[in-house]
Design a protein around this motif. Structure first.
Motif, PDB file in Angstrom:
ATOM      1  N   VAL A  48       0.837  -1.206   0.000  1.00 51.15           N
ATOM      2  CA  VAL A  48       0.000   0.000   0.000  1.00 51.15           C
ATOM      3  C   VAL A  48       0.870   1.254   0.000  1.00 51.15           C
ATOM      4  O   VAL A  48       0.678   2.171  -0.808  1.00 51.15           O
ATOM      5  N   SER A  49       1.857   1.301   0.903  1.00 48.23           N
ATOM      6  CA  SER A  49       2.697   2.493   0.979  1.00 48.23           C
ATOM      7  C   SER A  49       3.565   2.631  -0.268  1.00 48.23           C
ATOM      8  O   SER A  49       3.714   3.732  -0.816  1.00 48.23           O
ATOM      9  N   TYR A  50       4.128   1.539  -0.767  1.00 43.17           N
ATOM     10  CA  TYR A  50       4.963   1.599  -1.970  1.00 43.17           C
ATOM     11  C   TYR A  50       4.148   2.082  -3.170  1.00 43.17           C
ATOM     12  O   TYR A  50       4.585   2.955  -3.921  1.00 43.17           O
ATOM     13  N   HIS A  51       2.968   1.516  -3.355  1.00 40.65           N
ATOM     14  CA  HIS A  51       2.132   1.889  -4.498  1.00 40.65           C
ATOM     15  C   HIS A  51       1.689   3.351  -4.382  1.00 40.65           C
ATOM     16  O   HIS A  51       1.624   4.060  -5.380  1.00 40.65           O
ATOM     17  N   THR A  52       1.425   3.798  -3.173  1.00 39.69           N
ATOM     18  CA  THR A  52       1.028   5.195  -2.972  1.00 39.69           C
ATOM     19  C   THR A  52       2.176   6.141  -3.296  1.00 39.69           C
ATOM     20  O   THR A  52       2.009   7.097  -4.065  1.00 39.69           O
ATOM     21  N   TYR A  53       3.354   5.893  -2.729  1.00 33.20           N
ATOM     22  CA  TYR A  53       4.492   6.787  -2.963  1.00 33.20           C
ATOM     23  C   TYR A  53       4.949   6.746  -4.424  1.00 33.20           C
ATOM     24  O   TYR A  53       5.300   7.768  -4.996  1.00 33.20           O
ATOM     25  N   ASN A  54       4.955   5.571  -5.015  1.00 32.11           N
ATOM     26  CA  ASN A  54       5.361   5.487  -6.411  1.00 32.11           C
ATOM     27  C   ASN A  54       4.304   6.117  -7.320  1.00 32.11           C
ATOM     28  O   ASN A  54       4.635   6.661  -8.376  1.00 32.11           O
ATOM     29  N   GLY A  55       3.035   6.070  -6.918  1.00 32.17           N
ATOM     30  CA  GLY A  55       1.986   6.757  -7.665  1.00 32.17           C
ATOM     31  C   GLY A  55       2.184   8.261  -7.626  1.00 32.17           C
ATOM     32  O   GLY A  55       1.991   8.956  -8.638  1.00 32.17           O
ATOM     33  N   ILE A  56       2.596   8.788  -6.474  1.00 34.88           N
ATOM     34  CA  ILE A  56       2.900  10.219  -6.367  1.00 34.88           C
ATOM     35  C   ILE A  56       4.087  10.559  -7.272  1.00 34.88           C
ATOM     36  O   ILE A  56       4.098  11.586  -7.959  1.00 34.88           O
ATOM     37  N   ARG A  57       5.074   9.676  -7.295  1.00 38.81           N
ATOM     38  CA  ARG A  57       6.227   9.873  -8.184  1.00 38.81           C
ATOM     39  C   ARG A  57       5.783   9.932  -9.644  1.00 38.81           C
ATOM     40  O   ARG A  57       6.243  10.772 -10.420  1.00 38.81           O
ATOM     41  N   HIS A  58       4.876   9.048 -10.025  1.00 36.88           N
ATOM     42  CA  HIS A  58       4.358   9.062 -11.393  1.00 36.88           C
ATOM     43  C   HIS A  58       3.554  10.331 -11.681  1.00 36.88           C
ATOM     44  O   HIS A  58       3.593  10.842 -12.806  1.00 36.88           O
ATOM     45  N   LEU A  59       2.832  10.828 -10.701  1.00 33.75           N
ATOM     46  CA  LEU A  59       2.109  12.090 -10.896  1.00 33.75           C
ATOM     47  C   LEU A  59       3.076  13.245 -11.130  1.00 33.75           C
ATOM     48  O   LEU A  59       2.803  14.142 -11.942  1.00 33.75           O
ATOM     49  N   ILE A  60       4.198  13.219 -10.427  1.00 36.02           N
ATOM     50  CA  ILE A  60       5.222  14.251 -10.647  1.00 36.02           C
ATOM     51  C   ILE A  60       5.786  14.114 -12.065  1.00 36.02           C
ATOM     52  O   ILE A  60       6.019  15.104 -12.755  1.00 36.02           O
ATOM     53  N   TRP A  61       5.977  12.880 -12.516  1.00 38.75           N
ATOM     54  CA  TRP A  61       6.435  12.670 -13.886  1.00 38.75           C
ATOM     55  C   TRP A  61       5.407  13.171 -14.897  1.00 38.75           C
ATOM     56  O   TRP A  61       5.763  13.662 -15.962  1.00 38.75           O
TER      57      TRP A  61
END
Length: 169
Positions: free
Chosen positions: A124-137
């Motif tokens: 859950v935490s990994y997918h959330t943080y990596n999703g935020i990273r993708h939003l920044i991309w």
């Protein structure tokens, strides 16, 4: 409509408009079958000693590659887990407190409980943080190679720390 067009295309039949707006039928004979084309492809690859396809063994593994695979895996795992939990909640008799009491009665040790909490919290935490990273991309930032690695390590560190924190609750 798509099925009709696909069927017509497979048989070499195409409908097109002429200059005068009339539909005319054009028939193009098929030179070879798909099986013959596939056999020619494999014969050429065997003759040239080519590998079957790019395989995992020829790639040098990198942090972005592993993170991309893990991001997809956590997405599939989370959606599958949520779907399974929802289906079981609909089908199983009793309510949630009954099953919570059942888990408490099994008397698992604190190490197993903490490991289970971590195993549930990390995706859950990994997918959330990596999703935020993708939003920044998506905004167009962070595409330089050093930034990709730096943000990847930050996602991993934040995910581990958040999961440890959630497991400690």
């Amino acid at each position: 409509m798509a099925l009709l067009l696909r069927t017509l295309a497979r048989q070499g039949v195409c409908l097109s408009k002429s200059q005068h707006g009339l539909l005319i039928k054009q028939v193009a004979p098929m030179g070879t079958t798909a099986k013959e084309e596939m056999n020619k492809f494999w014969a050429k690859n065997n003759r040239l000693n080519r590998p079957m396809s790019p395989h995992l063994t020829i790639y040098k593994w990198s942090v972005p590659m592993v993170m991309s695979i893990t991001f997809r895996g956590t997405g599939v795992g989370l959606s599958g887990g949520i779907s399974a939990f929802a289906a079981l909640a609909l089908v199983l008799p009793g309510d949630f407190p009954l099953y919570l009491d059942l888990v408490h009665s099994l008397s698992f040790g604190p190490a197993l409980l903490s490991a289970t909490k971590f195993a549930l919290a990390f995706p859950v935490s990994y997918h959330t943080y990596n999703g935020i990273r993708h939003l920044i991309w998506d905004v167009g930032k962070g595409f330089k190679i050093p930034e990709v690695y730096r943000s990847g390590y930050a996602v991993i560190a934040l995910s581990v720390l958040t999961s440890i924190g959630l497991a400690a609750l």
